[in-house]
Motif scaffolding. Structure first.
Motif, PDB file in Angstrom:
ATOM      1  N   TYR A 196      37.886  56.286  57.935  1.00 60.13           N
ATOM      2  CA  TYR A 196      37.864  57.118  56.741  1.00 60.13           C
ATOM      3  C   TYR A 196      38.608  56.338  55.659  1.00 60.13           C
ATOM      4  O   TYR A 196      39.774  55.979  55.841  1.00 60.13           O
ATOM      5  CB  TYR A 196      38.546  58.464  57.008  1.00 60.13           C
ATOM      6  N   MET A 197      37.940  56.026  54.566  1.00 58.89           N
ATOM      7  CA  MET A 197      38.551  55.176  53.535  1.00 58.89           C
ATOM      8  C   MET A 197      39.635  55.920  52.762  1.00 58.89           C
ATOM      9  O   MET A 197      39.412  57.026  52.280  1.00 58.89           O
ATOM     10  CB  MET A 197      37.470  54.682  52.561  1.00 58.89           C
ATOM     11  N   LEU A 198      40.812  55.315  52.671  1.00 59.92           N
ATOM     12  CA  LEU A 198      41.898  55.895  51.874  1.00 59.92           C
ATOM     13  C   LEU A 198      42.055  55.148  50.559  1.00 59.92           C
ATOM     14  O   LEU A 198      42.212  55.749  49.510  1.00 59.92           O
ATOM     15  CB  LEU A 198      43.212  55.827  52.659  1.00 59.92           C
ATOM     16  N   GLN A 199      42.051  53.837  50.651  1.00 62.82           N
ATOM     17  CA  GLN A 199      42.193  53.014  49.449  1.00 62.82           C
ATOM     18  C   GLN A 199      41.322  51.786  49.629  1.00 62.82           C
ATOM     19  O   GLN A 199      40.972  51.436  50.739  1.00 62.82           O
ATOM     20  CB  GLN A 199      43.605  52.454  49.301  1.00 62.82           C
ATOM     21  N   HIS A 200      41.056  51.121  48.549  1.00 57.40           N
ATOM     22  CA  HIS A 200      40.401  49.825  48.661  1.00 57.40           C
ATOM     23  C   HIS A 200      40.755  49.006  47.446  1.00 57.40           C
ATOM     24  O   HIS A 200      41.264  49.533  46.445  1.00 57.40           O
ATOM     25  CB  HIS A 200      38.885  49.982  48.768  1.00 57.40           C
ATOM     26  N   ARG A 201      40.487  47.729  47.541  1.00 54.08           N
ATOM     27  CA  ARG A 201      40.721  46.837  46.431  1.00 54.08           C
ATOM     28  C   ARG A 201      39.458  46.040  46.219  1.00 54.08           C
ATOM     29  O   ARG A 201      38.974  45.406  47.134  1.00 54.08           O
ATOM     30  CB  ARG A 201      41.846  45.884  46.822  1.00 54.08           C
ATOM     31  N   MET A 202      38.879  46.156  45.052  1.00 53.22           N
ATOM     32  CA  MET A 202      37.667  45.424  44.752  1.00 53.22           C
ATOM     33  C   MET A 202      38.020  44.482  43.615  1.00 53.22           C
ATOM     34  O   MET A 202      38.308  44.931  42.505  1.00 53.22           O
ATOM     35  CB  MET A 202      36.584  46.428  44.327  1.00 53.22           C
ATOM     36  N   GLU A 203      38.060  43.200  43.913  1.00 60.37           N
ATOM     37  CA  GLU A 203      38.407  42.227  42.878  1.00 60.37           C
ATOM     38  C   GLU A 203      37.326  41.168  42.847  1.00 60.37           C
ATOM     39  O   GLU A 203      36.990  40.593  43.869  1.00 60.37           O
ATOM     40  CB  GLU A 203      39.736  41.537  43.218  1.00 60.37           C
ATOM     41  N   ILE A 204      36.789  40.934  41.673  1.00 66.18           N
ATOM     42  CA  ILE A 204      35.790  39.889  41.520  1.00 66.18           C
ATOM     43  C   ILE A 204      36.434  38.758  40.739  1.00 66.18           C
ATOM     44  O   ILE A 204      36.990  38.997  39.662  1.00 66.18           O
ATOM     45  CB  ILE A 204      34.537  40.420  40.794  1.00 66.18           C
ATOM     46  N   TYR A 205      36.411  37.573  41.313  1.00 66.41           N
ATOM     47  CA  TYR A 205      36.951  36.407  40.617  1.00 66.41           C
ATOM     48  C   TYR A 205      35.791  35.588  40.087  1.00 66.41           C
ATOM     49  O   TYR A 205      34.810  35.390  40.798  1.00 66.41           O
ATOM     50  CB  TYR A 205      37.801  35.568  41.586  1.00 66.41           C
ATOM     51  N   GLY A 206      35.902  35.164  38.859  1.00 63.44           N
ATOM     52  CA  GLY A 206      34.798  34.406  38.292  1.00 63.44           C
ATOM     53  C   GLY A 206      35.201  33.725  37.013  1.00 63.44           C
ATOM     54  O   GLY A 206      36.392  33.535  36.738  1.00 63.44           O
ATOM     55  N   LEU A 207      34.194  33.343  36.237  1.00 65.49           N
ATOM     56  CA  LEU A 207      34.437  32.748  34.925  1.00 65.49           C
ATOM     57  C   LEU A 207      33.943  33.749  33.890  1.00 65.49           C
ATOM     58  O   LEU A 207      32.826  34.273  34.021  1.00 65.49           O
ATOM     59  CB  LEU A 207      33.651  31.438  34.782  1.00 65.49           C
ATOM     60  N   CYS A 208      34.762  34.018  32.884  1.00 67.81           N
ATOM     61  CA  CYS A 208      34.326  34.922  31.816  1.00 67.81           C
ATOM     62  C   CYS A 208      33.277  34.193  30.973  1.00 67.81           C
ATOM     63  O   CYS A 208      33.077  32.984  31.143  1.00 67.81           O
ATOM     64  CB  CYS A 208      35.518  35.357  30.968  1.00 67.81           C
ATOM     65  N   SER A 209      32.617  34.902  30.053  1.00 67.85           N
ATOM     66  CA  SER A 209      31.497  34.264  29.343  1.00 67.85           C
ATOM     67  C   SER A 209      31.963  33.076  28.499  1.00 67.85           C
ATOM     68  O   SER A 209      31.251  32.079  28.403  1.00 67.85           O
ATOM     69  CB  SER A 209      30.729  35.281  28.516  1.00 67.85           C
ATOM     70  N   ASP A 210      33.161  33.138  27.926  1.00 68.59           N
ATOM     71  CA  ASP A 210      33.657  31.990  27.145  1.00 68.59           C
ATOM     72  C   ASP A 210      33.867  30.775  28.032  1.00 68.59           C
ATOM     73  O   ASP A 210      33.442  29.665  27.695  1.00 68.59           O
ATOM     74  CB  ASP A 210      34.998  32.325  26.473  1.00 68.59           C
ATOM     75  N   CYS A 211      34.539  30.995  29.153  1.00 66.57           N
ATOM     76  CA  CYS A 211      34.823  29.870  30.058  1.00 66.57           C
ATOM     77  C   CYS A 211      33.529  29.326  30.662  1.00 66.57           C
ATOM     78  O   CYS A 211      33.372  28.126  30.829  1.00 66.57           O
ATOM     79  CB  CYS A 211      35.802  30.291  31.147  1.00 66.57           C
ATOM     80  N   LEU A 212      32.604  30.256  30.964  1.00 70.28           N
ATOM     81  CA  LEU A 212      31.340  29.816  31.550  1.00 70.28           C
ATOM     82  C   LEU A 212      30.557  28.943  30.567  1.00 70.28           C
ATOM     83  O   LEU A 212      29.969  27.938  30.971  1.00 70.28           O
ATOM     84  CB  LEU A 212      30.494  31.021  31.973  1.00 70.28           C
ATOM     85  N   SER A 213      30.568  29.293  29.279  1.00 74.22           N
ATOM     86  CA  SER A 213      29.762  28.499  28.347  1.00 74.22           C
ATOM     87  C   SER A 213      30.318  27.074  28.253  1.00 74.22           C
ATOM     88  O   SER A 213      29.558  26.121  28.130  1.00 74.22           O
ATOM     89  CB  SER A 213      29.596  29.175  26.997  1.00 74.22           C
ATOM     90  N   ASP A 214      31.650  26.903  28.376  1.00 69.38           N
ATOM     91  CA  ASP A 214      32.206  25.540  28.436  1.00 69.38           C
ATOM     92  C   ASP A 214      31.646  24.787  29.641  1.00 69.38           C
ATOM     93  O   ASP A 214      31.288  23.619  29.545  1.00 69.38           O
ATOM     94  CB  ASP A 214      33.734  25.570  28.597  1.00 69.38           C
ATOM     95  N   HIS A 215      31.596  25.495  30.766  1.00 66.28           N
ATOM     96  CA  HIS A 215      31.134  24.837  31.995  1.00 66.28           C
ATOM     97  C   HIS A 215      29.637  24.542  31.950  1.00 66.28           C
ATOM     98  O   HIS A 215      29.174  23.633  32.625  1.00 66.28           O
ATOM     99  CB  HIS A 215      31.492  25.698  33.216  1.00 66.28           C
TER     100      HIS A 215
END
Ligand SMILES: [Zn+2]
Ligand SMILES: [Zn+2]
Ligand SMILES: [Zn+2]
Length: 239
Positions: free
Chosen positions: A137-156
Protein backbone atom coordinates in the motif's frame (compact mmCIF):
# COMPACT_ATOMS: atom_id res chain seq x y z
CA UNK A 1 -6.83 32.90 -12.91
CA UNK A 2 -3.32 33.81 -11.86
CA UNK A 3 -4.67 36.46 -9.51
CA UNK A 4 -6.99 33.91 -7.94
CA UNK A 5 -4.07 31.54 -7.39
CA UNK A 6 -2.16 34.35 -5.72
CA UNK A 7 -5.02 35.22 -3.39
CA UNK A 8 -5.48 31.57 -2.51
CA UNK A 9 -1.83 31.13 -1.72
CA UNK A 10 -1.84 34.31 0.39
CA UNK A 11 -4.76 33.19 2.54
CA UNK A 12 -3.09 29.79 2.68
CA UNK A 13 0.03 31.41 4.05
CA UNK A 14 -1.68 33.54 6.69
CA UNK A 15 -3.52 30.42 7.84
CA UNK A 16 -0.18 28.64 8.14
CA UNK A 17 1.33 31.49 10.14
CA UNK A 18 -1.56 31.26 12.63
CA UNK A 19 -1.17 27.50 13.00
CA UNK A 20 2.56 27.82 13.36
CA UNK A 21 2.30 30.28 16.26
CA UNK A 22 -0.37 28.20 18.01
CA UNK A 23 1.47 24.87 17.59
CA UNK A 24 4.83 26.24 18.65
CA UNK A 25 3.34 27.86 21.75
CA UNK A 26 1.51 24.66 22.68
CA UNK A 27 4.72 22.70 22.24
CA UNK A 28 6.63 25.12 24.45
CA UNK A 29 9.11 26.06 21.71
CA UNK A 30 11.14 29.18 22.51
CA UNK A 31 11.46 32.42 20.49
CA UNK A 32 8.15 31.85 18.67
CA UNK A 33 7.90 35.43 17.34
CA UNK A 34 11.37 35.28 15.87
CA UNK A 35 10.69 31.87 14.36
CA UNK A 36 7.47 33.25 12.91
CA UNK A 37 9.55 35.94 11.19
CA UNK A 38 11.68 33.17 9.63
CA UNK A 39 8.54 31.32 8.49
CA UNK A 40 7.14 34.51 6.89
CA UNK A 41 10.33 35.06 4.92
CA UNK A 42 10.34 31.42 3.88
CA UNK A 43 6.73 31.61 2.69
CA UNK A 44 7.53 34.65 0.57
CA UNK A 45 9.78 32.69 -1.77
CA UNK A 46 8.40 30.05 -4.10
CA UNK A 47 11.85 28.65 -4.84
CA UNK A 48 13.52 25.51 -3.55
CA UNK A 49 16.20 26.95 -1.28
CA UNK A 50 19.05 25.72 0.89
CA UNK A 51 19.24 26.50 4.62
CA UNK A 52 22.04 28.93 3.84
CA UNK A 53 19.96 30.71 1.20
CA UNK A 54 17.11 31.08 3.69
CA UNK A 55 19.54 32.59 6.18
CA UNK A 56 20.64 35.05 3.46
CA UNK A 57 17.00 36.01 2.80
CA UNK A 58 16.51 36.52 6.53
CA UNK A 59 19.57 38.80 6.64
CA UNK A 60 18.31 40.71 3.62
CA UNK A 61 14.98 41.24 5.37
CA UNK A 62 16.91 42.95 8.13
CA UNK A 63 16.64 40.20 10.76
CA UNK A 64 19.97 39.45 12.29
CA UNK A 65 19.53 35.83 13.41
CA UNK A 66 22.38 33.35 13.79
CA UNK A 67 22.57 30.74 10.96
CA UNK A 68 22.05 27.98 13.54
CA UNK A 69 18.79 29.56 14.70
CA UNK A 70 17.53 29.63 11.10
CA UNK A 71 18.59 26.01 10.58
CA UNK A 72 16.88 24.91 13.76
CA UNK A 73 13.72 26.78 12.81
CA UNK A 74 13.76 25.06 9.41
CA UNK A 75 14.06 21.68 11.13
CA UNK A 76 11.06 22.55 13.30
CA UNK A 77 9.14 23.76 10.24
CA UNK A 78 9.79 20.37 8.63
CA UNK A 79 8.86 18.43 11.76
CA UNK A 80 5.55 20.25 12.12
CA UNK A 81 4.66 20.09 8.44
CA UNK A 82 5.24 23.65 7.22
CA UNK A 83 8.31 22.91 5.14
CA UNK A 84 9.67 19.91 3.35
CA UNK A 85 13.26 18.94 2.81
CA UNK A 86 14.20 17.58 -0.61
CA UNK A 87 17.36 15.69 -1.41
CA UNK A 88 18.16 15.82 -5.09
CA UNK A 89 21.05 13.87 -6.57
CA UNK A 90 24.49 15.50 -6.22
CA UNK A 91 23.09 18.56 -4.47
CA UNK A 92 22.80 20.18 -1.10
CA UNK A 93 19.38 19.66 0.57
CA UNK A 94 16.77 22.20 -0.42
CA UNK A 95 13.56 23.20 1.32
CA UNK A 96 10.16 24.09 -0.04
CA UNK A 97 6.72 24.89 1.34
CA UNK A 98 4.56 22.05 2.49
CA UNK A 99 0.95 22.77 1.73
CA UNK A 100 -1.25 20.11 3.24
CA UNK A 101 -3.05 17.86 0.80
CA UNK A 102 -0.98 19.04 -2.14
CA UNK A 103 1.58 16.89 -3.82
CA UNK A 104 3.91 17.53 -6.70
CA UNK A 105 6.97 15.98 -8.30
CA UNK A 106 10.16 17.44 -9.74
CA UNK A 107 12.20 17.66 -12.92
CA UNK A 108 15.80 18.74 -12.34
CA UNK A 109 18.28 20.03 -14.92
CA UNK A 110 21.59 18.35 -14.22
CA UNK A 111 23.48 21.10 -15.98
CA UNK A 112 22.15 24.44 -14.67
CA UNK A 113 20.25 23.17 -11.63
CA UNK A 114 16.84 24.49 -12.65
CA UNK A 115 13.97 22.73 -10.86
CA UNK A 116 10.48 22.48 -12.32
CA UNK A 117 7.46 21.09 -10.53
CA UNK A 118 4.73 19.01 -12.10
CA UNK A 119 1.56 17.16 -11.20
CA UNK A 120 0.41 14.22 -13.29
CA UNK A 121 -2.65 12.43 -11.92
CA UNK A 122 -2.24 9.50 -14.27
CA UNK A 123 1.33 8.95 -13.14
CA UNK A 124 0.22 9.15 -9.51
CA UNK A 125 -2.34 6.39 -10.08
CA UNK A 126 0.20 4.26 -11.95
CA UNK A 127 2.61 4.43 -9.04
CA UNK A 128 -0.04 3.49 -6.50
CA UNK A 129 -1.06 0.60 -8.74
CA UNK A 130 2.54 -0.61 -9.15
CA UNK A 131 2.85 -0.75 -5.35
CA UNK A 132 -0.53 -2.50 -5.03
CA UNK A 133 0.44 -5.11 -7.65
CA UNK A 134 3.45 -5.96 -5.50
CA UNK A 135 1.27 -6.31 -2.42
CA UNK A 136 2.15 -2.88 -1.02
CA UNK A 137 0.00 0.00 0.00
CA UNK A 138 1.74 3.19 -1.15
CA UNK A 139 2.34 5.79 1.57
CA UNK A 140 4.84 8.08 -0.10
CA UNK A 141 6.90 8.18 -3.22
CA UNK A 142 9.52 10.29 -4.85
CA UNK A 143 9.36 10.94 -8.55
CA UNK A 144 12.38 12.83 -9.81
CA UNK A 145 13.27 13.26 -13.45
CA UNK A 146 16.82 14.34 -14.19
CA UNK A 147 17.51 15.85 -17.55
CA UNK A 148 18.54 18.89 -19.52
CA UNK A 149 16.24 21.91 -19.57
CA UNK A 150 15.41 23.41 -22.97
CA UNK A 151 18.17 26.06 -22.71
CA UNK A 152 20.84 23.54 -21.79
CA UNK A 153 19.57 21.09 -24.39
CA UNK A 154 19.80 23.63 -27.21
CA UNK A 155 23.51 24.15 -26.35
CA UNK A 156 24.02 20.41 -26.57
CA UNK A 157 22.16 20.23 -29.87
CA UNK A 158 24.51 22.85 -31.32
CA UNK A 159 27.52 20.72 -30.52
CA UNK A 160 29.73 20.30 -27.47
CA UNK A 161 32.92 18.57 -26.53
CA UNK A 162 32.45 15.08 -25.10
CA UNK A 163 33.82 16.24 -21.72
CA UNK A 164 30.70 18.44 -21.35
CA UNK A 165 28.27 15.60 -22.07
CA UNK A 166 26.18 14.22 -19.21
CA UNK A 167 25.67 10.60 -18.13
CA UNK A 168 22.69 9.14 -19.93
CA UNK A 169 23.01 11.44 -22.93
CA UNK A 170 22.64 9.96 -26.41
CA UNK A 171 24.97 11.68 -28.83
CA UNK A 172 26.30 11.54 -32.33
CA UNK A 173 30.01 12.04 -33.03
CA UNK A 174 30.42 15.11 -35.26
CA UNK A 175 34.14 15.69 -35.48
CA UNK A 176 37.55 15.00 -34.01
CA UNK A 177 39.67 18.01 -33.13
CA UNK A 178 43.40 18.03 -32.66
CA UNK A 179 46.11 16.54 -34.75
CA UNK A 180 46.35 13.38 -36.76
CA UNK A 181 47.64 11.52 -33.67
CA UNK A 182 44.44 11.97 -31.68
CA UNK A 183 42.32 11.21 -34.74
CA UNK A 184 44.24 8.04 -35.34
CA UNK A 185 43.93 6.91 -31.73
CA UNK A 186 40.18 7.45 -31.78
CA UNK A 187 39.83 5.59 -35.09
CA UNK A 188 41.86 2.63 -33.87
CA UNK A 189 39.71 2.51 -30.72
CA UNK A 190 36.80 2.07 -33.11
CA UNK A 191 35.20 5.49 -32.86
CA UNK A 192 34.13 7.14 -36.12
CA UNK A 193 32.41 10.35 -37.16
CA UNK A 194 28.67 9.69 -37.35
CA UNK A 195 28.72 7.05 -34.60
CA UNK A 196 25.87 7.06 -32.12
CA UNK A 197 27.09 6.85 -28.56
CA UNK A 198 25.71 7.02 -25.04
CA UNK A 199 27.58 8.46 -22.07
CA UNK A 200 27.82 5.99 -19.20
CA UNK A 201 29.84 8.04 -16.73
CA UNK A 202 31.46 11.45 -16.77
CA UNK A 203 32.45 12.92 -13.45
CA UNK A 204 33.53 16.10 -15.22
CA UNK A 205 37.08 15.77 -13.93
CA UNK A 206 38.69 13.22 -16.17
CA UNK A 207 37.63 10.00 -17.74
CA UNK A 208 34.52 9.61 -19.86
CA UNK A 209 33.10 6.12 -20.28
CA UNK A 210 30.75 5.60 -23.19
CA UNK A 211 28.86 2.90 -24.98
CA UNK A 212 28.62 2.35 -28.71
CA UNK A 213 26.26 -0.51 -29.44
CA UNK A 214 27.47 -3.32 -27.22
CA UNK A 215 31.01 -1.98 -26.67
CA UNK A 216 32.29 0.21 -23.91
CA UNK A 217 35.03 2.78 -24.34
CA UNK A 218 37.00 4.70 -21.74
CA UNK A 219 38.54 7.98 -22.87
CA UNK A 220 40.91 10.07 -20.84
CA UNK A 221 40.10 13.75 -20.49
CA UNK A 222 42.69 14.81 -23.10
CA UNK A 223 41.12 12.61 -25.73
CA UNK A 224 37.51 13.27 -24.69
CA UNK A 225 38.10 17.00 -25.14
CA UNK A 226 38.87 16.39 -28.81
CA UNK A 227 35.64 14.57 -29.60
CA UNK A 228 32.89 16.93 -30.74
CA UNK A 229 29.39 15.57 -30.24
CA UNK A 230 25.81 16.66 -30.65
CA UNK A 231 22.76 15.65 -28.61
CA UNK A 232 20.45 13.15 -30.27
CA UNK A 233 16.93 13.72 -29.12
CA UNK A 234 13.50 12.63 -30.19
CA UNK A 235 10.08 13.25 -28.77
CA UNK A 236 8.86 10.54 -26.43
CA UNK A 237 6.50 8.10 -28.12
CA UNK A 238 2.78 8.30 -27.34
CA UNK A 239 3.14 11.99 -26.78
ZN1 LIG B 1 4.05 12.19 -7.39
ZN1 LIG C 1 19.51 23.72 -17.58
ZN1 LIG D 1 8.79 21.50 -5.26
Amino acid sequence: MELLAKINSNSHHSQEEGQFARLFEEEGIDRVDERLAVLRIFLETEEHITAHELWELVQKAGRNFEPEFVRETLRLMCRYGFAQRREFKDRESVYEHRHLGQHHDHIICIKCGKIEEFVDEKLERHQARAAYQHGFYMLQHRMEIYGLCSDCLSDHQMGISLVQAKPGESLVVMDFLGGAGARHRLMTMGLKIGDKIEVITNDGRGQVVLAKGNSRFALGQGLAEKVMVKALTSEPEDF
